[in-house]
Design a protein around this motif. Structure first.
Motif, mmCIF file in Angstrom:
data_model
loop_
_atom_site.group_PDB
_atom_site.id
_atom_site.type_symbol
_atom_site.label_atom_id
_atom_site.label_comp_id
_atom_site.label_asym_id
_atom_site.label_seq_id
_atom_site.Cartn_x
_atom_site.Cartn_y
_atom_site.Cartn_z
ATOM 1 N N GLY A 49 -16.576 50.074 -6.709
ATOM 2 C CA GLY A 49 -17.259 48.887 -6.179
ATOM 3 C C GLY A 49 -16.359 47.667 -6.127
ATOM 4 O O GLY A 49 -16.815 46.562 -5.827
ATOM 5 N N ASP A 50 -15.070 47.852 -6.408
ATOM 6 C CA ASP A 50 -14.184 46.694 -6.509
ATOM 7 C C ASP A 50 -13.989 45.936 -5.200
ATOM 8 O O ASP A 50 -13.728 44.736 -5.207
ATOM 9 N N ILE A 51 -14.095 46.667 -4.074
ATOM 10 C CA ILE A 51 -13.951 45.954 -2.805
ATOM 11 C C ILE A 51 -15.089 44.928 -2.674
ATOM 12 O O ILE A 51 -14.884 43.799 -2.236
ATOM 13 N N GLY A 52 -16.254 45.320 -3.120
ATOM 14 C CA GLY A 52 -17.382 44.382 -3.120
ATOM 15 C C GLY A 52 -17.098 43.178 -4.006
ATOM 16 O O GLY A 52 -17.321 42.026 -3.632
ATOM 17 N N LEU A 53 -16.583 43.453 -5.177
ATOM 18 C CA LEU A 53 -16.224 42.398 -6.129
ATOM 19 C C LEU A 53 -15.208 41.430 -5.513
ATOM 20 O O LEU A 53 -15.327 40.203 -5.601
ATOM 21 N N LEU A 54 -14.187 42.032 -4.890
ATOM 22 C CA LEU A 54 -13.122 41.222 -4.289
ATOM 23 C C LEU A 54 -13.635 40.451 -3.078
ATOM 24 O O LEU A 54 -13.236 39.309 -2.841
ATOM 25 N N LEU A 55 -14.519 41.082 -2.323
ATOM 26 C CA LEU A 55 -15.057 40.402 -1.150
ATOM 27 C C LEU A 55 -15.863 39.178 -1.581
ATOM 28 O O LEU A 55 -15.736 38.095 -1.020
ATOM 29 N N ARG A 56 -16.674 39.350 -2.606
ATOM 30 C CA ARG A 56 -17.431 38.216 -3.138
ATOM 31 C C ARG A 56 -16.503 37.058 -3.522
ATOM 32 O O ARG A 56 -16.725 35.907 -3.170
ATOM 33 N N ARG A 57 -15.446 37.395 -4.269
ATOM 34 C CA ARG A 57 -14.494 36.362 -4.702
ATOM 35 C C ARG A 57 -13.815 35.709 -3.497
ATOM 36 O O ARG A 57 -13.612 34.501 -3.452
ATOM 37 N N ALA A 58 -13.478 36.559 -2.504
ATOM 38 C CA ALA A 58 -12.795 36.022 -1.319
ATOM 39 C C ALA A 58 -13.719 35.087 -0.543
ATOM 40 O O ALA A 58 -13.275 34.083 0.015
ATOM 41 N N LEU A 59 -14.997 35.417 -0.513
ATOM 42 C CA LEU A 59 -15.944 34.561 0.210
ATOM 43 C C LEU A 59 -16.024 33.193 -0.447
ATOM 44 O O LEU A 59 -16.354 32.194 0.187
ATOM 45 N N GLU A 60 -15.696 33.152 -1.736
ATOM 46 C CA GLU A 60 -15.655 31.866 -2.418
ATOM 47 C C GLU A 60 -14.265 31.229 -2.280
ATOM 48 O O GLU A 60 -14.136 30.084 -1.851
ATOM 49 N N LYS A 61 -13.229 31.983 -2.616
ATOM 50 C CA LYS A 61 -11.897 31.381 -2.779
ATOM 51 C C LYS A 61 -11.050 31.367 -1.505
ATOM 52 O O LYS A 61 -10.295 30.428 -1.291
ATOM 53 N N VAL A 62 -11.115 32.421 -0.721
ATOM 54 C CA VAL A 62 -10.292 32.469 0.495
ATOM 55 C C VAL A 62 -10.960 31.643 1.595
ATOM 56 O O VAL A 62 -10.302 30.880 2.302
ATOM 57 N N ALA A 63 -12.284 31.762 1.679
ATOM 58 C CA ALA A 63 -13.000 30.956 2.673
ATOM 59 C C ALA A 63 -12.746 29.468 2.432
ATOM 60 O O ALA A 63 -12.677 28.675 3.362
ATOM 61 N N PHE A 64 -12.580 29.097 1.175
ATOM 62 C CA PHE A 64 -12.426 27.676 0.834
ATOM 63 C C PHE A 64 -11.092 27.086 1.301
ATOM 64 O O PHE A 64 -11.002 25.878 1.572
ATOM 65 N N LEU A 65 -10.055 27.908 1.394
ATOM 66 C CA LEU A 65 -8.697 27.375 1.583
ATOM 67 C C LEU A 65 -8.578 26.348 2.714
ATOM 68 O O LEU A 65 -8.140 25.215 2.474
ATOM 69 N N PRO A 66 -8.962 26.690 3.960
ATOM 70 C CA PRO A 66 -8.767 25.690 5.011
ATOM 71 C C PRO A 66 -9.720 24.495 4.892
ATOM 72 O O PRO A 66 -9.407 23.411 5.381
ATOM 73 N N PHE A 67 -10.852 24.697 4.223
ATOM 74 C CA PHE A 67 -11.725 23.550 3.990
ATOM 75 C C PHE A 67 -11.033 22.570 3.040
ATOM 76 O O PHE A 67 -10.997 21.361 3.265
ATOM 77 N N GLY A 68 -10.452 23.131 1.962
ATOM 78 C CA GLY A 68 -9.736 22.305 0.991
ATOM 79 C C GLY A 68 -8.612 21.516 1.656
ATOM 80 O O GLY A 68 -8.249 20.425 1.225
ATOM 81 N N LEU A 69 -8.096 22.069 2.707
ATOM 82 C CA LEU A 69 -6.983 21.444 3.423
ATOM 83 C C LEU A 69 -7.473 20.340 4.370
ATOM 84 O O LEU A 69 -6.881 19.263 4.491
ATOM 85 N N VAL A 70 -8.571 20.632 5.036
ATOM 86 C CA VAL A 70 -8.974 19.818 6.175
ATOM 87 C C VAL A 70 -9.557 18.459 5.778
ATOM 88 O O VAL A 70 -9.358 17.464 6.467
ATOM 89 N N VAL A 71 -10.249 18.414 4.646
ATOM 90 C CA VAL A 71 -10.917 17.166 4.274
ATOM 91 C C VAL A 71 -9.906 16.019 4.209
ATOM 92 O O VAL A 71 -10.119 14.943 4.764
ATOM 93 N N ASP A 72 -8.756 16.272 3.557
ATOM 94 C CA ASP A 72 -7.784 15.185 3.466
ATOM 95 C C ASP A 72 -6.816 15.114 4.632
ATOM 96 O O ASP A 72 -6.247 14.053 4.894
ATOM 97 N N LYS A 73 -6.643 16.205 5.353
ATOM 98 C CA LYS A 73 -5.860 16.056 6.592
ATOM 99 C C LYS A 73 -6.604 15.055 7.473
ATOM 100 O O LYS A 73 -5.989 14.190 8.105
ATOM 101 N N TRP A 74 -7.917 15.188 7.493
ATOM 102 C CA TRP A 74 -8.728 14.238 8.266
ATOM 103 C C TRP A 74 -8.606 12.835 7.666
ATOM 104 O O TRP A 74 -8.332 11.877 8.380
ATOM 105 N N ARG A 75 -8.774 12.723 6.349
ATOM 106 C CA ARG A 75 -8.723 11.380 5.753
ATOM 107 C C ARG A 75 -7.344 10.740 5.866
ATOM 108 O O ARG A 75 -7.226 9.531 6.055
ATOM 109 N N TRP A 76 -6.285 11.551 5.727
ATOM 110 C CA TRP A 76 -4.934 10.982 5.898
ATOM 111 C C TRP A 76 -4.834 10.318 7.262
ATOM 112 O O TRP A 76 -4.298 9.216 7.388
ATOM 113 N N ASP A 77 -5.336 11.000 8.295
ATOM 114 C CA ASP A 77 -5.254 10.438 9.651
ATOM 115 C C ASP A 77 -6.188 9.251 9.842
ATOM 116 O O ASP A 77 -5.910 8.360 10.638
ATOM 117 N N VAL A 78 -7.291 9.251 9.137
ATOM 118 C CA VAL A 78 -8.204 8.099 9.189
ATOM 119 C C VAL A 78 -7.523 6.882 8.569
ATOM 120 O O VAL A 78 -7.483 5.800 9.152
#
Ligand code: X8Z
Ligand code: ZN
Length: 575
Positions: free
Chosen positions: A403-432
């Protein structure tokens, strides 16, 4: 100023700033746990005094040469200039106004409500978020998403003026704008820092794109082509949270079809009848298992764990050290979910960091860089493995590796999905802050970046009168965000190094440092340093590396990456 005078100046500056910081924290604590016009005014005044004094002292410190000063004092003088995320303009009326608007924005956000047409009562952000995580009705999801985002419109006027005033303060201190000041906190050239962030993103981007493609195909299967495009951006309201920053709540729609059932931690926590306090105790026990002391009695007396029924509060989770010594507190509206279980660990990571560097001089009572602060508790939470849950009695037997793929997918939905969001908030604010994005383009630029980096789109066009970035806490609350992107990468680098320290063999996602005094000592040594040394020194103590590396994250998710690529063989990748 002579060298000895400079040393004396720094000591007086530290004493004064400590005093004003503690006063401001106390006023903030009262405001954040009891929002009224009175507490707002008092918090704004205290903050105004703090940012005013900081600006004054930082300017004064630049008026003398650092030649002949000790390394410690040179570093302190440097840190003084980038101490706070906000610098007061020298005009006292403007300083007051800036502080008032920043404090007010946090309140407006926290008081936001929306009543869905099918419901009798207004819902706060937590209630609306619950709908987004549980409902699979696209019409309701869209309504709730739009309902919350209306809060941005109310925040917009304060935000526009805040950008102007904050920039005035930053330029008076010699920065080109507030964003440049934020980028100057990383012991390196601010432009080099921006490049460093892009390097890290380019290393993890392929993994994100694989996940994105898989999620799009599965959502398309569930919701159909009316709702989900086969090739384009993901509709934000179908992803399980308000900002499309973590997709874990959509897991039931995305679970691998043919593997063993994975671990549903929310169900376990609810099933075992854990209370909010139990969740905090459990997280504390992880830290004590590493050799850290239990939290002080006052922590349990003064913290806020649940949303009070009878007053407005700032629910967004935060960890405090009110007196900068050991008055540790957690402020959170805890719900019994896996998500909040992780957040409790995240917050205690802050508290244990604060306590560890309390022995440093005031200007060094900070993390190595702000990404470290955000990464510590998350690193601990990565050790919440099936084996660990068995050890602490929350699970009867470890889940089967199939069941580890399920475990990893869950973690990825939290941690990998977050990556570009974590990037974009301040890329936007830097330009603002730099003026590249003028107020008339705030919202359009926001969605353009969200689309470019995340491949995410709003449910229908958003007008210029909307202010969707304002619907994310850290924007109205003036909290820099790149720290979370860095932490998302660093926590895996830390986890990998600590897993090695404890001699864990086997895959990283099954490694836990629970109970390891050696891991605790290594972590403790890093935390105690505070910001007394440049961050590569701290990183080296913890991991042996002097550069932030994505190898931990990539190694952790390698089995998933392979599985995703197989799943995506016949579907398009990218948007
Ligand atoms: O704001 C937080 C913490 C408090 S420092 C709860 N986080 C970010 C967010 O919620 O957007 C943790 C992860 C990202
Ligand atoms: Zn945090």
């Amino acid at each position: 100023m002579a060298v000895s005078e400079m040393g004396e100046f720094l000591r007086r500056a530290e004493a004064r700033l400590l005093d004003l910081t503690v006063e401001s924290q106390k006023a903030d604590w009262v405001y954040d746990t009891y929002i009224t016009p009175d507490s707002e005014l008092l918090a704004a005044r205290a903050y105004s005094r703090l940012i005013g004094a900081t600006a004054e002292l930082a300017k004064e410190s630049t008026s003398f040469s650092t030649q002949g000063l000790s390394d410690v004092d040179v570093r302190k003088a440097k840190l003084l200039r980038v101490l706070l995320p906000l610098v007061a303009p020298s005009d006292p009326t403007e300083s007051e106004e800036l502080s008032r608007r920043v404090t007010a924005m946090r309140g407006i956000y926290s008081k936001g409500r929306y009543t869905p047409r099918s419901m009798p009562e207004p819902l706060d952000l937590q209630g609306l978020s619950r709908v987004l995580s549980e409902s699979r009705d696209p019409t309701l999801l869209e309504e709730v998403w739009r309902g919350w985002h209306a809060v941005g419109r109310e925040i917009r006027p304060d935000f526009v003026r805040y950008v102007e005033l904050a920039n005035r303060g930053a330029t008076e201190l010699g920065f080109s704008d507030t964003g440049a000041m934020w980028r100057s906190k990383y012991d390196m050239d601010p432009n080099a820092f921006a490049r460093e962030v892009d390097r890290l993103w380019s290393e993890v981007e392929p993994l994100y794109r694989s996940l994105h493609a898989y999620v799009r195909r599965r959502l398309l299967e569930h919701y159909g082509g009316d709702q989900v495009p086969a090739q384009g951006s993901l509709p934000i309201h179908l992803l399980g949270d308000m900002w499309g920053q973590s997709w874990e709540n959509a897991f039931p729609l995305l679970a691998p079809p043919s593997t063993a059932p994975d671990l549903n931690l929310t169900r376990i926590l609810v099933g075992r009848g854990l209370s909010p306090t139990d969740m905090v105790r459990t997280a504390e026990r992880f830290f004590t298992s590493l050799g850290f002391d239990p939290l002080p009695t006052t922590f349990w007396e003064r913290s806020m764990f649940v949303r009070p029924r009878d007053r407005e509060v700032v629910c967004h989770a935060s960890a405090w050290d009110v007196d900068y010594v050991d008055d540790l507190r957690l402020k959170m509206c805890i719900e019994i979910t896996a998500d909040d279980f992780m957040t409790v660990h995240h917050e205690l990571g802050h508290n244990y960091y604060q306590r560890a560097y309390a022995g440093q001089p005031f200007l060094f009572r900070e993390s190595a860089h702000d990404g470290f602060h955000e990464a510590i508790g998350d690193t601990i939470a990565l050790s919440v493995t099936p084996e660990y849950l068995v050890q602490i009695g929350l699970l009867d037997r470890p889940t089967d590796p199939s069941g580890d793929i399920g475990l990893l997918l869950r973690r990825a939905l939290e941690k990998v999905a977050f990556l570009p969001f974590g990037l974009v908030v301040d890329k936007w604010r830097w330009d603002v802050f730099s003026g590249e994005i003028p107020p008339s383009e705030y919202n359009a630029a926001w969605w353009e970046m969200r689309q470019r980096y995340q491949g995410i789109a709003p449910p229908g066009p958003r007008g210029d009168e909307e202010f969707d970035p304002g619907a994310k806490f850290h924007v109205p609350a003036n909290v820099p965000y790149m720290r979370y992107f860095l932490a998302d990468i660093l926590q895996f680098q830390f986890h990998r190094a600590l897993a090695r320290e404890v001699g864990a063999s086997g895959p990283l996602h099954r490694a836990s440092i629970y109970g390891s005094k050696e891991a605790g000592r290594r972590l403790g040594r890093t935390l105690e340093m505070g910001t007394s040394r440049e961050w590569p020194d701290a990183l080296e103590v913890l991991t042996g590396d002097r550069r932030m590396e994505s190898k931990g994250l990539l190694e952790y998710f390698a089995p998933l990456q392979q599985w995703l690529d197989e799943q995506n063989r016949t579907s398009p990748v990218g948007w």
